[in-house]
Design a protein around this motif. Structure first.
Motif, PDB file in Angstrom:
ATOM      1  N   VAL A  11     -18.201  15.083   5.063  1.00 28.29           N
ATOM      2  CA  VAL A  11     -19.374  14.222   4.922  1.00 28.29           C
ATOM      3  C   VAL A  11     -19.829  14.231   3.464  1.00 28.29           C
ATOM      4  O   VAL A  11     -20.181  15.278   2.937  1.00 28.29           O
ATOM      5  CB  VAL A  11     -20.530  14.715   5.822  1.00 28.29           C
ATOM      6  N   PRO A  12     -19.820  13.056   2.792  1.00 35.64           N
ATOM      7  CA  PRO A  12     -20.276  13.007   1.404  1.00 35.64           C
ATOM      8  C   PRO A  12     -21.800  12.996   1.327  1.00 35.64           C
ATOM      9  O   PRO A  12     -22.431  12.011   1.023  1.00 35.64           O
ATOM     10  CB  PRO A  12     -19.674  11.707   0.885  1.00 35.64           C
ATOM     11  N   LYS A  44     -23.270   5.584   8.311  1.00 30.26           N
ATOM     12  CA  LYS A  44     -21.995   4.904   8.064  1.00 30.26           C
ATOM     13  C   LYS A  44     -21.911   3.597   8.850  1.00 30.26           C
ATOM     14  O   LYS A  44     -21.456   2.578   8.325  1.00 30.26           O
ATOM     15  CB  LYS A  44     -20.817   5.807   8.452  1.00 30.26           C
ATOM     16  N   ALA A  45     -22.345   3.620  10.104  1.00 29.80           N
ATOM     17  CA  ALA A  45     -22.305   2.405  10.929  1.00 29.80           C
ATOM     18  C   ALA A  45     -23.213   1.322  10.356  1.00 29.80           C
ATOM     19  O   ALA A  45     -22.856   0.137  10.350  1.00 29.80           O
ATOM     20  CB  ALA A  45     -22.702   2.736  12.367  1.00 29.80           C
ATOM     21  N   LEU A  46     -24.383   1.725   9.855  1.00 31.27           N
ATOM     22  CA  LEU A  46     -25.304   0.760   9.249  1.00 31.27           C
ATOM     23  C   LEU A  46     -24.745   0.193   7.953  1.00 31.27           C
ATOM     24  O   LEU A  46     -24.883  -1.002   7.678  1.00 31.27           O
ATOM     25  CB  LEU A  46     -26.671   1.405   9.019  1.00 31.27           C
ATOM     26  N   LEU A  47     -24.113   1.041   7.146  1.00 29.51           N
ATOM     27  CA  LEU A  47     -23.479   0.554   5.916  1.00 29.51           C
ATOM     28  C   LEU A  47     -22.429  -0.504   6.243  1.00 29.51           C
ATOM     29  O   LEU A  47     -22.363  -1.549   5.598  1.00 29.51           O
ATOM     30  CB  LEU A  47     -22.831   1.700   5.139  1.00 29.51           C
ATOM     31  N   SER A  55     -18.830   4.476  -0.327  1.00 26.01           N
ATOM     32  CA  SER A  55     -19.049   4.873  -1.720  1.00 26.01           C
ATOM     33  C   SER A  55     -20.100   4.006  -2.419  1.00 26.01           C
ATOM     34  O   SER A  55     -20.501   4.291  -3.541  1.00 26.01           O
ATOM     35  CB  SER A  55     -17.734   4.826  -2.498  1.00 26.01           C
ATOM     36  N   ASP A  56     -20.587   2.948  -1.759  1.00 26.03           N
ATOM     37  CA  ASP A  56     -21.561   2.053  -2.380  1.00 26.03           C
ATOM     38  C   ASP A  56     -22.974   2.629  -2.407  1.00 26.03           C
ATOM     39  O   ASP A  56     -23.726   2.384  -3.354  1.00 26.03           O
ATOM     40  CB  ASP A  56     -21.604   0.704  -1.651  1.00 26.03           C
ATOM     41  N   LYS A  76     -28.559   3.766  -6.361  1.00 22.53           N
ATOM     42  CA  LYS A  76     -27.919   3.272  -5.139  1.00 22.53           C
ATOM     43  C   LYS A  76     -27.837   4.378  -4.093  1.00 22.53           C
ATOM     44  O   LYS A  76     -26.771   4.783  -3.642  1.00 22.53           O
ATOM     45  CB  LYS A  76     -26.520   2.717  -5.424  1.00 22.53           C
ATOM     46  N   ALA A  77     -29.008   4.868  -3.692  1.00 24.93           N
ATOM     47  CA  ALA A  77     -29.074   5.959  -2.720  1.00 24.93           C
ATOM     48  C   ALA A  77     -30.264   5.795  -1.797  1.00 24.93           C
ATOM     49  O   ALA A  77     -31.326   5.338  -2.212  1.00 24.93           O
ATOM     50  CB  ALA A  77     -29.171   7.297  -3.445  1.00 24.93           C
TER      51      ALA A  77
END
Length: 167
Positions: A11-12, A44-47, A55-56, A76-77
């Motif tokens: 997990v990043p 992740k699902a929302l991204l 990575s965005d 970008k966080a």
């Protein structure tokens, strides 16, 4: 640390530290680390629903007692504050809406909407507030759409709860 635990799980995720009023730094609790790691799958699902790659936009925990979250345009966080993490230790509906709302701001940023919000004439507080309300309402609408596309929650119930909470 959370970063080490997250990396071990693929997990990043990292925890950003902020200073206390006295200038010292606090480390996040184990509970906060576990919670922020549990938020990663729905994040992740929302991204993906928003057509972003992992990575965005980074998901950060932020050591701060406020019940809050933020999208940081410059880095970008999305940051979830430990006060909110304490309130929502698992990714339940209200937390999912918060994550989706902050990603909604990233969608707005991609479309240049944030520049419009910031472009109010200097000193025109009324216009700044009007633009802010428009931006926040639009982020809520984007959030509802993202939650539905990601298949994460009963969108109508979440939106109704948010409208009831904020009027």
């Amino acid at each position: 640390s959370c970063a080490t635990a997250g990396a071990a799980q693929g997990v990043p995720c990292k925890i950003a530290f902020i200073g206390n009023e006295d200038g010292t730094l606090d480390a996040p609790s184990r509970e906060a680390c576990a919670s922020i790691l549990s938020y990663h799958p729905p994040f992740k699902a929302l991204l993906k629903a928003a057509a972003f790659g992992e990575s965005d936009i980074a998901l950060l925990g932020r050591v701060n007692p406020r019940d809050n979250a933020s999208y940081f345009y410059d880095s970008k966080a999305v940051a979830i504050y430990t006060g909110k993490i304490a309130k929502y230790p698992t990714p339940e509906a209200a937390l999912l809406f918060t994550l989706a709302h902050e990603i909604g701001h990233a969608v707005q940023d991609r479309g240049g909407e944030e520049a419009w919000a910031q472009g109010a004439p200097k000193g025109d507080r009324e216009e700044e507030m009007r633009r802010s309300r428009v931006i926040e309402a639009h982020a809520d609408a984007i959030a509802a759409d993202l939650l539905e596309r990601a298949g994460l929650a009963d969108t109508k119930a979440i939106v109704a709860a948010q409208e009831k909470r904020f009027g």
